[in-house]
Design an enzyme around this catalytic site. Structure first.
Site, PDB file in Angstrom:
ATOM      1  N   ARG A  52     -14.423  79.921  25.177  1.00 52.42           N
ATOM      2  CA  ARG A  52     -14.928  78.834  24.349  1.00 52.42           C
ATOM      3  C   ARG A  52     -13.736  78.764  23.502  1.00 52.42           C
ATOM      4  NH1 ARG A  52     -16.839  79.905  19.770  1.00 52.42           N
ATOM      5  NH2 ARG A  52     -18.578  81.459  20.211  1.00 52.42           N
ATOM      6  N   TYR A 105     -17.740  51.640  21.070  1.00 47.70           N
ATOM      7  CA  TYR A 105     -18.725  51.972  22.125  1.00 47.70           C
ATOM      8  C   TYR A 105     -19.880  52.449  21.358  1.00 47.70           C
ATOM      9  CZ  TYR A 105     -20.523  55.758  25.470  1.00 47.70           C
ATOM     10  OH  TYR A 105     -21.181  56.214  26.222  1.00 47.70           O
ATOM     11  N   ASP A 177      -9.404  55.306  20.869  1.00 47.61           N
ATOM     12  CA  ASP A 177     -10.344  55.539  21.880  1.00 47.61           C
ATOM     13  C   ASP A 177      -9.592  54.933  23.201  1.00 47.61           C
ATOM     14  OD1 ASP A 177     -12.040  55.747  23.926  1.00 47.61           O
ATOM     15  OD2 ASP A 177     -13.752  55.712  22.723  1.00 47.61           O
ATOM     16  N   LYS A 202     -15.037  58.919  32.768  1.00 45.50           N
ATOM     17  CA  LYS A 202     -14.638  57.655  33.320  1.00 45.50           C
ATOM     18  C   LYS A 202     -13.633  57.740  34.227  1.00 45.50           C
ATOM     19  CE  LYS A 202     -18.098  56.871  30.336  1.00 45.50           C
ATOM     20  NZ  LYS A 202     -17.790  56.495  28.959  1.00 45.50           N
TER      21      LYS A 202
HETATM   22  C1  LIG Z   1     -18.025  56.762  27.816  1.00 47.90           C
HETATM   23  C2  LIG Z   1     -17.290  56.666  26.678  1.00 47.90           C
HETATM   24  C3  LIG Z   1     -17.013  57.262  25.464  1.00 47.90           C
HETATM   25  C4  LIG Z   1     -17.733  58.666  25.530  1.00 47.90           C
HETATM   26  O1  LIG Z   1     -17.613  59.599  26.424  1.00 47.90           O
HETATM   27  P1  LIG Z   1     -18.557  60.789  27.057  1.00 47.90           P
HETATM   28  O2  LIG Z   1     -17.748  61.584  28.043  1.00 47.90           O
HETATM   29  O3  LIG Z   1     -19.717  59.973  27.855  1.00 47.90           O
HETATM   30  O4  LIG Z   1     -19.011  61.691  25.863  1.00 47.90           O
HETATM   31  C5  LIG Z   1     -16.521  57.104  24.273  1.00 47.90           C
HETATM   32  N1  LIG Z   1     -15.641  55.976  24.080  1.00 47.90           N
HETATM   33  C6  LIG Z   1     -15.762  55.180  25.081  1.00 47.90           C
HETATM   34  C7  LIG Z   1     -15.084  53.770  25.042  1.00 47.90           C
HETATM   35  C8  LIG Z   1     -16.510  55.223  26.403  1.00 47.90           C
HETATM   36  O5  LIG Z   1     -16.450  54.531  27.322  1.00 47.90           O
END
Ligand SMILES: *Cc1c(COP(=O)(O)O)cnc(C)c1O
Length: 385
Positions: A52, A105, A177, A202
């Site tokens: 961890r 998001y 992000d 993603k």
């Molecule tokens: C999917 C996504 C997230 C969150 O990611 P997870 O791995 O599902 O927690 C955050 N920001 C954007 C733009 C996303 O597409």
């Protein structure tokens, strides 16, 4: 007595080194003595104690990601949301206020709007496409400016250099992000961002088999974040990191092919019967096309939207007639998938807010994969007929 992998004399590898990263699927490590423990604990010697707090697969992946982002450091987290939460916790305290884009998001908006107020933290949401609005919001003290490079689903592009300049003038860190763009399209740190967050779930992982996030940046936070990630329990597991390292190796190839497919489909879809509009930053009619060219060059990403005449019924017909394109409310897989923002990512958004963002019942979001373009066109034609 069992032979331990770490015993040099007993190593099954002899003098060989694996060409690819091995998977270190161990939650804890063993050390020869207390002096070694002290050296590792005090950071005077590399090594691991408890997964961890850190493990080789997270470290190897973080090094690759830092190189891609041109960052000094990167830290792995168990999901994109874990990376966002850790970043917010590192920057914010009771009574703080942050400024955020009003095109975030869904889960991020929910976190800012519904969760953070419980800790005395408020958010001012602004249209980051309107720089005057951002300037006004930053005129009051703010602890963070939070944006996404490309918005979901309509792919609005943020003016990173302009926002970075404003944030810097207000002594307010800019957090980006970059999940939709990935470092294959845009490296926000090079445009003045202070911290970059990626969901590897993603496009960066790219094969629909991991849930993982990363935080990247320069300077300061690199010592503050690791204990915070460990304490709040945001750490990533070895197997996901190992899979993502493999996926990441082809990110640039996948992004090039998927972007070429997306541009091909976007231009072609505009001429198809039953298609009302196409939204893609690579098309000259996209409101942020010029900005996208500045930030991304000639590769505009794998995400596009198109709107069907006939609303929800037309979308249902499309889904039933084109099963080769799976309805799957995520993105960034090697194969093309589609989503329906009105009933998935923006399901709990009010009708007025959906209208503001341009999310209609006929809107389909495509996450374009690396298939042959003609194969994709054949599948889509079935859905449109
Ligand atoms: C999917 C996504 C997230 C969150 O990611 P997870 O791995 O599902 O927690 C955050 N920001 C954007 C733009 C996303 O597409």
């Amino acid at each position: 007595m069992a032979r331990r992998f770490s015993d040099k004399t007993a190593s099954p590898l002899g003098r060989s080194t694996p060409l690819v990263s091995p998977l270190f699927q161990s939650s804890v490590y063993t050390l020869p003595d207390l002096d070694t423990l002290d050296m590792i604990m005090d950071g005077k010697e590399p090594g691991f104690i408890y997964a961890r707090d850190g493990h080789p697969n997270a470290q190897l992946l973080a090094e690759r990601i830092a190189a891609l982002e041109r960052a000094e450091w990167a830290i792995m987290c168990s999901s994109g949301m874990a990376a966002i939460s850790a970043t917010l916790l590192a920057h914010l305290g009771q009574g703080d206020r942050l400024v955020a884009s009003n095109f975030l998001y869904g889960k991020t908006s929910q976190l800012l709007r519904d969760e953070l107020p419980r800790y005395g933290i408020t958010t001012t949401f602004v249209d980051t496409g309107n720089l005057d609005h951002v300037r006004q919001a930053l005129a009051q003290p703010a602890s963070l400016l939070f944006v996404e490079t490309l918005s979901n689903p309509l792919l609005r592009v943020v003016n990173l250099p302009a926002l970075a300049e404003m944030a810097q003038r207000s002594k307010c860190p800019l957090i980006v992000d970059n999940t939709f763009a990935t470092p294959a399209l845009v490296r926000p740190l090079e445009h003045g961002a202070d911290v970059v967050i990626e969901s590897l779930t993603k496009m960066m992982g790219g094969h629909g088999d991991v849930t993982l996030g990363a935080i990247c940046g320069h300077g300061e936070l690199s010592t503050q974040l690791p204990p915070l990630v460990s304490m709040w329990g945001f750490a990533a597991g070895p197997f996901d990191c190992w899979l993502a390292e493999r996926g990441l190796a082809t990110l640039s190839l996948r992004m090039k092919q998927a972007s070429a497919n997306a541009l091909g489909l976007a231009s072609w879809l505009g001429g198809q019967l039953h298609v009302e509009r196409v939204v893609y930053p690579g098309l000259p009619d996209h409101p942020d096309h010029a900005l996208a060219q500045e930030l991304c060059g000639d590769c505009f990403g794998n995400m596009l939207c198109f709107e069907l005449k006939g609303g929800r019924a037309a979308v249902n017909r499309f889904l039933r007639q084109a099963p080769e394109i799976p309805f799957s409310p995520s993105l960034g897989c090697v194969n093309t998938t589609l989503s329906h923002p009105a009933s998935t990512s923006h399901r709990h958004v009010s009708p007025a807010e959906k209208k503001r963002q341009g999310i209609t019942d006929g809107l389909i979001r495509l996450s374009v994969g690396i298939e042959e373009l003609v194969t994709l066109q054949e599948s889509i034609v079935k859905g449109l007929s």
